[in-house]
Design an enzyme around this catalytic site. Structure first.
Site: not given
Ligand code: TYD
Length: 131
Positions: A48
């Site tokens: 992302h």
């Molecule tokens: P995700 O964006 O998929 O993680 P990465 O970028 O490491 O692959 O996030 C995983 C899950 O965690 C998603 O459901 C969103 C949640 N999340 C939060 O609730 N708070 C946060 O600060 C972050 C970064 C993610």
């Protein structure tokens, strides 16, 4: 797209300590810290970009790689020290991978979690860059 940053280590016979202060090591107002850990060696995360968020990423234990892509250039950065990290601008696509056993990736951010700040589709990222 990103900047390498390194932090002062305060070391004595008991080990080392690194302190990160807003406005000094953290070049923005921090609103959130999160940790990514327990990631398998074959797993990739991220995929992302953020529309506005700025971040500081530090591997406080172990090591991992971060692919950064601003739509023009791609770079791979190895994070492998609790006293070194990177600041990453908004509108940079990132993928984290090659997590070592026991890796803990700490991320400091200048805003709370807002899903509306995420671009999770690479084609949409490229389109938004053109605007
Ligand atoms: P995700 O964006 O998929 O993680 P990465 O970028 O490491 O692959 O996030 C995983 C899950 O965690 C998603 O459901 C969103 C949640 N999340 C939060 O609730 N708070 C946060 O600060 C972050 C970064 C993610």
């Amino acid at each position: 797209m990103y900047k390498n940053v390194s932090f002062k280590e305060i070391t004595d016979q008991r080990g080392s300590l690194v302190a990160l202060e807003q406005g000094i090591e953290i070049p923005f107002d921090m609103k959130r810290v999160y940790f990514i850990y327990g990631v398998g060696g074959d797993d990739r995360r991220g995929f992302h970009a953020h529309r506005n968020l700025k971040q500081l990423m530090v591997c406080v234990s172990g090591n991992c790689k971060v692919l950064l892509d601003d739509g023009g250039e791609k770079v791979v950065v190895s994070l492998n020290s609790p006293s070194k990290g990177i600041t990453v601008n908004s509108m940079v696509w990132r993928e984290m991978y090659d997590f070592s056993e026991g890796c803990v990736l700490m991320v400091v951010a200048d805003d709370i979690y807002r899903e509306c700040d995420y671009i999770r589709d690479y084609e949409l990222f490229q389109e938004e860059l053109k605007k």
